[in-house]
Design a protein around this motif. Structure first.
Motif, mmCIF file in Angstrom:
data_model
loop_
_atom_site.group_PDB
_atom_site.id
_atom_site.type_symbol
_atom_site.label_atom_id
_atom_site.label_comp_id
_atom_site.label_asym_id
_atom_site.label_seq_id
_atom_site.Cartn_x
_atom_site.Cartn_y
_atom_site.Cartn_z
ATOM 1 N N LEU A 14 50.310 -2.740 50.785
ATOM 2 C CA LEU A 14 49.358 -2.110 49.962
ATOM 3 C C LEU A 14 48.332 -1.610 50.751
ATOM 4 O O LEU A 14 47.545 -0.664 50.526
ATOM 5 N N SER A 15 47.941 -2.250 52.007
ATOM 6 C CA SER A 15 47.003 -1.963 53.016
ATOM 7 C C SER A 15 47.103 -2.383 54.178
ATOM 8 O O SER A 15 47.900 -3.584 54.188
ATOM 9 N N LEU A 28 40.477 -4.872 53.307
ATOM 10 C CA LEU A 28 41.831 -4.425 52.918
ATOM 11 C C LEU A 28 41.713 -3.920 51.421
ATOM 12 O O LEU A 28 41.252 -4.691 50.625
ATOM 13 N N ASP A 29 41.897 -2.507 51.224
ATOM 14 C CA ASP A 29 41.706 -1.820 49.975
ATOM 15 C C ASP A 29 43.139 -1.967 49.261
ATOM 16 O O ASP A 29 43.846 -1.394 49.397
ATOM 17 N N VAL A 30 43.042 -2.800 47.987
ATOM 18 C CA VAL A 30 44.100 -2.891 47.307
ATOM 19 C C VAL A 30 43.809 -2.549 45.824
ATOM 20 O O VAL A 30 44.454 -2.910 44.981
ATOM 21 N N THR A 31 42.918 -1.615 45.656
ATOM 22 C CA THR A 31 42.401 -1.078 44.432
ATOM 23 C C THR A 31 43.534 -0.543 43.689
ATOM 24 O O THR A 31 43.611 -1.014 42.314
ATOM 25 N N ALA A 32 44.180 0.225 44.191
ATOM 26 C CA ALA A 32 45.455 0.970 43.113
ATOM 27 C C ALA A 32 46.353 0.005 42.696
ATOM 28 O O ALA A 32 46.813 0.031 41.431
ATOM 29 N N HIS A 33 46.741 -1.188 43.501
ATOM 30 C CA HIS A 33 47.571 -2.247 43.121
ATOM 31 C C HIS A 33 47.057 -2.961 41.875
ATOM 32 O O HIS A 33 47.600 -3.215 40.942
ATOM 33 N N VAL A 34 45.595 -3.461 42.094
ATOM 34 C CA VAL A 34 45.204 -4.175 41.067
ATOM 35 C C VAL A 34 44.692 -3.345 39.959
ATOM 36 O O VAL A 34 45.042 -3.979 38.734
ATOM 37 N N LYS A 35 44.380 -2.160 39.815
ATOM 38 C CA LYS A 35 44.252 -1.198 38.633
ATOM 39 C C LYS A 35 45.705 -0.998 38.132
ATOM 40 O O LYS A 35 45.754 -1.309 36.687
ATOM 41 N N THR A 36 46.762 -0.952 38.555
ATOM 42 C CA THR A 36 48.127 -0.916 38.034
ATOM 43 C C THR A 36 48.386 -2.297 37.244
ATOM 44 O O THR A 36 48.714 -2.149 36.233
ATOM 45 N N ARG A 37 48.179 -3.164 38.007
ATOM 46 C CA ARG A 37 48.471 -4.441 37.255
ATOM 47 C C ARG A 37 47.515 -4.839 36.178
ATOM 48 O O ARG A 37 47.933 -5.646 35.090
ATOM 49 N N TYR A 38 46.353 -4.215 36.331
ATOM 50 C CA TYR A 38 45.361 -4.601 35.112
ATOM 51 C C TYR A 38 45.794 -4.071 33.716
ATOM 52 O O TYR A 38 45.521 -4.579 32.717
ATOM 53 N N GLY A 40 48.737 -3.497 33.175
ATOM 54 C CA GLY A 40 49.920 -4.276 32.558
ATOM 55 C C GLY A 40 49.604 -5.539 32.335
ATOM 56 O O GLY A 40 49.171 -5.905 31.025
ATOM 57 N N ASP A 41 50.427 -6.476 32.897
ATOM 58 C CA ASP A 41 50.325 -7.852 32.560
ATOM 59 C C ASP A 41 48.838 -8.809 32.867
ATOM 60 O O ASP A 41 48.600 -9.776 32.646
ATOM 61 N N ARG A 42 48.104 -7.851 33.681
ATOM 62 C CA ARG A 42 46.702 -8.256 34.348
ATOM 63 C C ARG A 42 46.735 -9.431 35.087
ATOM 64 O O ARG A 42 45.952 -10.319 35.413
ATOM 65 N N ILE A 43 48.135 -9.614 35.862
ATOM 66 C CA ILE A 43 48.121 -10.266 36.880
ATOM 67 C C ILE A 43 48.541 -9.713 38.209
ATOM 68 O O ILE A 43 49.475 -8.806 38.092
ATOM 69 N N ALA A 44 47.550 -9.832 39.273
ATOM 70 C CA ALA A 44 47.850 -9.166 40.355
ATOM 71 C C ALA A 44 48.281 -10.153 41.540
ATOM 72 O O ALA A 44 47.443 -10.978 41.822
ATOM 73 N N THR A 45 49.315 -10.017 42.331
ATOM 74 C CA THR A 45 49.589 -11.051 43.417
ATOM 75 C C THR A 45 49.373 -10.119 44.617
ATOM 76 O O THR A 45 50.125 -9.208 44.646
ATOM 77 N N ILE A 46 48.739 -10.826 45.550
ATOM 78 C CA ILE A 46 48.361 -10.221 46.875
ATOM 79 C C ILE A 46 48.916 -11.032 47.910
ATOM 80 O O ILE A 46 48.560 -12.348 47.915
ATOM 81 N N GLY A 47 49.683 -10.840 48.762
ATOM 82 C CA GLY A 47 50.196 -11.576 49.926
ATOM 83 C C GLY A 47 49.797 -10.980 51.179
ATOM 84 O O GLY A 47 49.545 -9.682 51.382
ATOM 85 N N LEU A 48 49.272 -11.854 52.294
ATOM 86 C CA LEU A 48 49.120 -11.532 53.650
ATOM 87 C C LEU A 48 50.094 -11.643 54.522
ATOM 88 O O LEU A 48 50.867 -12.859 54.476
ATOM 89 N N ALA A 49 50.572 -10.898 55.440
ATOM 90 C CA ALA A 49 51.414 -11.048 56.477
ATOM 91 C C ALA A 49 51.059 -10.593 57.754
ATOM 92 O O ALA A 49 50.311 -9.380 57.773
ATOM 93 N N GLN A 50 51.492 -10.997 58.797
ATOM 94 C CA GLN A 50 50.960 -10.414 60.081
ATOM 95 C C GLN A 50 52.359 -10.050 60.705
ATOM 96 O O GLN A 50 53.269 -10.601 60.915
ATOM 97 N N GLY A 51 52.127 -8.919 61.447
ATOM 98 C CA GLY A 51 53.252 -8.310 62.102
ATOM 99 C C GLY A 51 53.629 -9.172 63.607
ATOM 100 O O GLY A 51 52.660 -9.704 63.699
ATOM 101 N N ALA A 52 54.305 -8.452 64.183
ATOM 102 C CA ALA A 52 54.802 -9.240 65.659
ATOM 103 C C ALA A 52 53.748 -8.788 66.438
ATOM 104 O O ALA A 52 53.356 -7.499 66.519
#
Length: 76
Positions: A14-15, A28-38, A40-52
């Motif tokens: 997402l970002s 980290l801008d997750v605006t588009a994801h949150v707006k899409t989920r809002y 729909g079912d109004r639940i936004a799940t966001i995970g964080l991951a670190q690359g190598a």
């Protein structure tokens, strides 16, 4: 409130952000994801991951006082 007992699968990026050598916030801008989920079912799940490679990213817990992570919501 329920908690997942297993790790969720990360599906798409997402970002992205870069961690420097100094301690700092990484926005980290997750605006588009949150707006899409809002819409729909109004639940936004966001995970964080670190690359190598690169600098290690340390995340504080919600009980960490002044360094606890937060989600800033800005409405139009």
């Amino acid at each position: 409130m329920t908690r997942a007992t297993t790790a969720l699968e990360l599906r798409s990026v997402l970002s992205t952000g870069s961690a420097g050598a100094a301690k700092d916030w990484i926005p980290l801008d997750v605006t588009a994801h949150v707006k899409t989920r809002y819409a729909g079912d109004r639940i936004a799940t966001i995970g964080l991951a670190q690359g190598a490679g690169g600098n290690a990213v340390i995340l504080s817990s919600r009980t960490a006082g002044s360094t606890q992570p937060f989600l800033e919501v800005i409405t139009d």
